[in-house]
Design a protein around this motif. Structure first.
Motif, PDB file in Angstrom:
ATOM      1  N   THR A 230      -5.567  -2.025 -12.095  1.00  0.00           N
ATOM      2  CA  THR A 230      -6.542  -2.961 -11.527  1.00  0.00           C
ATOM      3  C   THR A 230      -7.331  -2.293 -10.406  1.00  0.00           C
ATOM      4  O   THR A 230      -8.565  -2.372 -10.363  1.00  0.00           O
ATOM      5  CB  THR A 230      -5.828  -4.223 -11.002  1.00  0.00           C
ATOM      6  OG1 THR A 230      -5.116  -4.832 -12.093  1.00  0.00           O
ATOM      7  CG2 THR A 230      -6.809  -5.214 -10.399  1.00  0.00           C
ATOM      8  N   GLU A 231      -6.622  -1.635  -9.510  1.00  0.00           N
ATOM      9  CA  GLU A 231      -7.286  -0.924  -8.422  1.00  0.00           C
ATOM     10  C   GLU A 231      -8.225   0.145  -8.985  1.00  0.00           C
ATOM     11  O   GLU A 231      -9.351   0.318  -8.503  1.00  0.00           O
ATOM     12  CB  GLU A 231      -6.232  -0.291  -7.509  1.00  0.00           C
ATOM     13  CG  GLU A 231      -6.806   0.435  -6.316  1.00  0.00           C
ATOM     14  CD  GLU A 231      -5.716   0.965  -5.412  1.00  0.00           C
ATOM     15  OE1 GLU A 231      -5.420   0.288  -4.406  1.00  0.00           O
ATOM     16  OE2 GLU A 231      -5.160   2.049  -5.707  1.00  0.00           O
TER      17      GLU A 231
ATOM     18  N   ASP B  66     -11.380  -1.450 -10.343  1.00  0.00           N
ATOM     19  CA  ASP B  66     -12.219  -1.877  -9.214  1.00  0.00           C
ATOM     20  C   ASP B  66     -12.944  -0.686  -8.595  1.00  0.00           C
ATOM     21  O   ASP B  66     -14.144  -0.756  -8.296  1.00  0.00           O
ATOM     22  CB  ASP B  66     -11.384  -2.590  -8.153  1.00  0.00           C
ATOM     23  CG  ASP B  66     -11.098  -4.042  -8.496  1.00  0.00           C
ATOM     24  OD1 ASP B  66     -11.884  -4.654  -9.263  1.00  0.00           O
ATOM     25  OD2 ASP B  66     -10.089  -4.579  -7.998  1.00  0.00           O
TER      26      ASP B  66
ATOM     27  N   ARG C 261       0.837  -1.208   0.000  1.00  0.00           N
ATOM     28  CA  ARG C 261       0.000   0.000   0.000  1.00  0.00           C
ATOM     29  C   ARG C 261       0.870   1.257   0.000  1.00  0.00           C
ATOM     30  O   ARG C 261       0.546   2.243  -0.676  1.00  0.00           O
ATOM     31  CB  ARG C 261      -0.918  -0.012   1.220  1.00  0.00           C
ATOM     32  CG  ARG C 261      -1.873   1.156   1.275  1.00  0.00           C
ATOM     33  CD  ARG C 261      -3.024   1.006   0.291  1.00  0.00           C
ATOM     34  NE  ARG C 261      -2.851   1.879  -0.860  1.00  0.00           N
ATOM     35  CZ  ARG C 261      -3.447   1.711  -2.028  1.00  0.00           C
ATOM     36  NH1 ARG C 261      -4.255   0.705  -2.243  1.00  0.00           N
ATOM     37  NH2 ARG C 261      -3.241   2.528  -3.015  1.00  0.00           N
TER      38      ARG C 261
ATOM     39  N   HIS D 297      -4.989   7.068 -11.172  1.00  0.00           N
ATOM     40  CA  HIS D 297      -5.557   5.810 -11.654  1.00  0.00           C
ATOM     41  C   HIS D 297      -6.040   5.983 -13.098  1.00  0.00           C
ATOM     42  O   HIS D 297      -5.757   5.161 -13.970  1.00  0.00           O
ATOM     43  CB  HIS D 297      -6.752   5.368 -10.791  1.00  0.00           C
ATOM     44  CG  HIS D 297      -6.388   4.849  -9.459  1.00  0.00           C
ATOM     45  ND1 HIS D 297      -6.429   5.635  -8.327  1.00  0.00           N
ATOM     46  CD2 HIS D 297      -5.988   3.621  -9.050  1.00  0.00           C
ATOM     47  CE1 HIS D 297      -6.072   4.906  -7.285  1.00  0.00           C
ATOM     48  NE2 HIS D 297      -5.800   3.673  -7.694  1.00  0.00           N
TER      49      HIS D 297
ATOM     50  N   ALA E  22      -1.043  -3.054 -11.122  1.00  0.00           N
ATOM     51  CA  ALA E  22      -1.751  -3.009  -9.843  1.00  0.00           C
ATOM     52  C   ALA E  22      -2.567  -1.721  -9.718  1.00  0.00           C
ATOM     53  O   ALA E  22      -3.707  -1.736  -9.234  1.00  0.00           O
ATOM     54  CB  ALA E  22      -0.770  -3.141  -8.684  1.00  0.00           C
TER      55      ALA E  22
END
Length: 188
Positions: free
Chosen positions: A68-69, A72, A18, A101, A65
Motif C-alpha cells: 500500500t505504501e 501511494d 514505522r 516496495h 502495508a
C-alpha cells in the motif's frame, strides 16, 4: 542503535509501526520478501516478538502495508509526469529508489490483494499511468496501450533491479536508456 527501553518508548509515541516497516524494508532489500518473519523484524526493531502483530496481525498484513505504501509512493512519483516517457522514467526511478516496495507490490500472493487501502492506492497509481497513456497515445484501445506502456516500464525496471541490463545499459543512465526505448516504441 536504540536500546530496548528506547524502542518501548518509541512504541508508546506511535513509532512502532514505522520502525517495523523500516526493518521490513531493510530485510526485503537484503534478503527478499520470502525471508521475512515477524519475529526477526521484532528483533531488528528492538521490540517484543509480539509487538509487530499488534499493528499488522500477520506477515501478509505487514506486506500489505508495504505494498500500500509503495503504490501511494508510486502515485505521488507519477503525479507530475510531463508525458508518457517521463512517467516511464519516473516508474523506473521509483523501482530503483524503492526496490523492497517494488518487490512486494506486484506479488499478490504475498499480501492481502483485496485490502481496501491497498486497492485504493493501487487505483491511484494506475490512474496516473492511464492518464499519461491517454495524453500520449491515440488508439482505439487505450487499455491495450496502457498494458504496453506498463509492460515496458515494469519489465525494464525489473530487468534493471535483477542486474540483467548491466551490459546493455553500460555506463549510460538507466533513465536515458528507458527514455530512448519509450521514444522508439511510442514515438512520444
Amino acid at each position: 542503535m536504540t536500546s530496548s527501553t528506547d524502542s518501548r518508548r518509541a512504541y508508546h509515541h506511535g513509532d512502532l509501526r514505522r520502525a517495523v516497516l523500516t526493518a521490513a524494508l531493510d530485510a526485503i532489500t537484503t534478503d527478499g520478501p520470502a525471508a521475512l518473519s515477524l519475529r526477526d523484524l521484532a528483533r531488528r526493531a528492538g521490540v517484543s516478538h509480539a509487538a509487530p502483530a499488534h499493528h499488522f496481525k500477520d506477515r501478509a498484513g505487514l506486506l500489505t502495508a508495504i505494498a500500500t505504501e509503495g503504490f501511494d509512493l508510486l502515485a505521488t512519483t507519477l503525479a507530475d509526469a510531463s508525458d508518457l516517457s517521463d512517467a516511464g522514467v519516473r516508474y523506473v526511478r521509483f523501482a530503483m529508489d524503492h526496490p523492497a516496495h517494488f518487490q512486494v507490490m506486484f506479488q499478490p500472493d504475498l499480501h492481502h490483494p483485496t485490502d481496501p487501502a491497498l486497492l485504493a492506492a493501487k487505483s491511484r497509481a494506475g490512474n496516473r499511468l492511464r492518464e499519461a497513456v491517454a495524453d500520449a497515445v491515440e488508439t482505439d484501445d487505450p487499455r491495450l496501450a496502457g498494458i504496453a506502456a506498463w509492460s515496458l516500464a515494469h519489465g525494464f525496471a525489473t530487468l534493471l533491479l535483477t542486474h540483467n541490463l548491466t551490459d546493455p545499459v553500460g555506463d549510460r543512465a538507466p533513465e536515458d536508456v528507458f527514455r530512448s526505448l519509450a521514444d522508439l516504441l511510442f514515438a512520444t
